[in-house]
Scaffold this active site. Structure first.
Site, PDB file in Angstrom:
ATOM      1  N   LEU A   1       6.197   3.574  12.865  1.00  0.00           N
ATOM      2  CA  LEU A   1       5.733   2.480  13.425  1.00  0.00           C
ATOM      3  C   LEU A   1       5.613   1.246  12.219  1.00  0.00           C
ATOM      4  O   LEU A   1       4.645   1.607  11.414  1.00  0.00           O
ATOM      5  CB  LEU A   1       4.685   2.159  14.560  1.00  0.00           C
ATOM      6  CG  LEU A   1       3.968   0.712  14.808  1.00  0.00           C
ATOM      7  CD1 LEU A   1       5.130  -0.055  15.526  1.00  0.00           C
ATOM      8  CD2 LEU A   1       2.861   1.218  15.687  1.00  0.00           C
ATOM      9  N   ILE A   2       6.291   0.386  12.366  1.00  0.00           N
ATOM     10  CA  ILE A   2       6.313  -0.697  11.165  1.00  0.00           C
ATOM     11  C   ILE A   2       5.966  -2.268  11.410  1.00  0.00           C
ATOM     12  O   ILE A   2       6.820  -2.400  12.316  1.00  0.00           O
ATOM     13  CB  ILE A   2       7.422  -0.481   9.934  1.00  0.00           C
ATOM     14  CG1 ILE A   2       7.903   1.019   9.957  1.00  0.00           C
ATOM     15  CG2 ILE A   2       7.223  -1.342   8.859  1.00  0.00           C
ATOM     16  CD1 ILE A   2       9.444   0.889   9.219  1.00  0.00           C
TER      17      ILE A   2
ATOM     18  N   GLY B   1       6.044  -6.325  10.726  1.00  0.00           N
ATOM     19  CA  GLY B   1       6.462  -7.225   9.780  1.00  0.00           C
ATOM     20  C   GLY B   1       7.842  -6.895   9.378  1.00  0.00           C
ATOM     21  O   GLY B   1       8.044  -6.791   8.221  1.00  0.00           O
TER      22      GLY B   1
ATOM     23  N   SER C   1      11.019  -8.095   9.818  1.00  0.00           N
ATOM     24  CA  SER C   1      12.001  -9.387  10.193  1.00  0.00           C
ATOM     25  C   SER C   1      12.701  -9.778   8.831  1.00  0.00           C
ATOM     26  O   SER C   1      13.937  -9.836   8.618  1.00  0.00           O
ATOM     27  CB  SER C   1      11.338 -10.613  10.609  1.00  0.00           C
ATOM     28  OG  SER C   1      10.473 -11.251   9.779  1.00  0.00           O
TER      29      SER C   1
ATOM     30  N   GLY D   1      12.140  -9.062   3.947  1.00  0.00           N
ATOM     31  CA  GLY D   1      11.598  -8.723   2.808  1.00  0.00           C
ATOM     32  C   GLY D   1      11.280  -6.952   2.839  1.00  0.00           C
ATOM     33  O   GLY D   1      12.085  -6.263   3.397  1.00  0.00           O
TER      34      GLY D   1
ATOM     35  N   SER E   1      -2.209  -5.222  -2.081  1.00  0.00           N
ATOM     36  CA  SER E   1      -1.452  -6.253  -3.204  1.00  0.00           C
ATOM     37  C   SER E   1      -2.245  -6.082  -4.409  1.00  0.00           C
ATOM     38  O   SER E   1      -3.485  -5.078  -4.285  1.00  0.00           O
ATOM     39  CB  SER E   1      -1.656  -7.502  -2.808  1.00  0.00           C
ATOM     40  OG  SER E   1      -1.266  -8.512  -3.884  1.00  0.00           O
TER      41      SER E   1
ATOM     42  N   TYR F   1      -6.914 -15.196   0.490  1.00  0.00           N
ATOM     43  CA  TYR F   1      -5.756 -14.084   0.273  1.00  0.00           C
ATOM     44  C   TYR F   1      -6.282 -12.923  -0.350  1.00  0.00           C
ATOM     45  O   TYR F   1      -6.412 -11.943   0.205  1.00  0.00           O
ATOM     46  CB  TYR F   1      -4.410 -14.541  -0.409  1.00  0.00           C
ATOM     47  CG  TYR F   1      -3.572 -13.255  -0.455  1.00  0.00           C
ATOM     48  CD1 TYR F   1      -2.770 -13.117   0.622  1.00  0.00           C
ATOM     49  CD2 TYR F   1      -3.257 -12.766  -1.488  1.00  0.00           C
ATOM     50  CE1 TYR F   1      -1.834 -11.959   0.459  1.00  0.00           C
ATOM     51  CE2 TYR F   1      -2.447 -11.791  -1.679  1.00  0.00           C
ATOM     52  CZ  TYR F   1      -1.763 -11.379  -0.588  1.00  0.00           C
ATOM     53  OH  TYR F   1      -0.839 -10.476  -0.712  1.00  0.00           O
TER      54      TYR F   1
END
Length: 286
Positions: free
Chosen positions: A6-7, A9, A11, A13, A138, A151
């Site tokens: 299950l991933i 985001g 759409s 990149g 990140s 962020y």
């Protein structure tokens, strides 16, 4: 029965490329996204290459869509082998200039979305005593950076959340946790990070304006002069994610490029993959 993943985001990149990489490696992929109107690129790839990918609607800021998707997969497959928390959004703006709504949004999409998706799959992975949860963080989850305090705070929270789970949920129920820490990625994510600096069409103003000008100038210079060394393609990051999924003894933390390693080395040199820290925490508390 093939393994499923299950991933979130997917759409564009990294998420899109990760869905494709896993499908090509023989996984059943549940590729989710907030807006199904943005699924055309993935649909075309599925058709062209006959890939085992099912596209589902899931907004990580809405718990009901997460629960609905997880329940659907469990009903269909009776299991979830891998969760990849990929959904996220860039944001570069001073704390003073960010609205309350923006502060909440940054945390919802980058941190709480990870918490809620992980919470939704854990009962099933715990019951089956197997599973992997790979979360895209990140270098901003390790290093605070100018104009990225909100962020970075969300990504720092992600790192602590996953690290804590890895100390006791991981070894107790055979669930393996990893965070992936890219540096710059040439994607729509970068464009969104820049667009989210704007305030009524303007960038940082007042006393912050000259500092912000230097920040943008530095970003532009790196993009023009050091792009090959600094910025990765989504496929390069997706390949790292897939390699972690296949690793019998995956790292807790994994940078995805030499630039990311160099940028974070003052914090990671003693324990690059994070596993020594996990051992120490476990020994101290358990």
């Amino acid at each position: 029965m093939k393994k499923n993943v299950l991933i979130t985001g997917t759409s564009t990149g990294v998420g899109l490329e990760t869905a494709l990489v896993f499908a090509k490696q023989g996984y059943k992929v549940y590729a989710t996204m907030r807006n199904l109107d943005k699924s055309n690129t993935l649909k075309q790839k599925i058709k062209e290459e006959n890939l085992d990918i099912e596209i589902l609607e899931l907004d990580v800021t809405k718990q009901e869509t997460i629960s609905k998707t997880v329940e659907y997969i469990i009903t269909k497959d009776k299991k979830i082998d891998i969760l990849i928390n990929n959904a996220g959004a860039g944001f570069a703006k001073t704390l003073e200039q960010a609205s309350t709504e923006e502060i909440e949004w940054v945390n919802n999409v980058n941190y709480l979305g990870v918490v809620y998706a992980t919470k939704a799959v854990l009962p099933y992975m715990r019951k089956q005593k197997a599973g992997r949860i790979i979360t895209v963080s990140s270098v901003g989850g390790l290093i605070g950076q100018p104009f990225n305090e909100l962020y970075c705070a969300a990504k720092f929270a992600v790192e602590g959340f996953i690290e804590a789970l890895a100390t006791y949920v991981g070894p107790s129920f055979n669930i393996k946790f990893s965070v992936v820490e890219p540096g710059g990625i040439s994607t729509e994510f970068m464009k969104s990070a820049i667009s989210n600096t704007a305030i009524n069409g303007q960038f940082a103003t007042g006393e912050y304006e000259p500092i912000f000008a230097k920040y943008l100038e530095g970003n532009q210079r790196r993009a023009n002069e050091e792009a090959e060394n600094t910025y990765q393609t989504p496929l390069e990051v997706a390949t790292v994610i897939a390699s972690i999924a296949e690793n019998e003894h995956p790292p807790l933390r994994k940078r995805t490029s030499k630039w990311a390693e160099e940028f974070t080395k003052l914090k990671t040199a003693l324990d690059p993959d994070g596993l020594k820290q996990i051992q120490q925490i476990t020994k101290t508390f358990l």
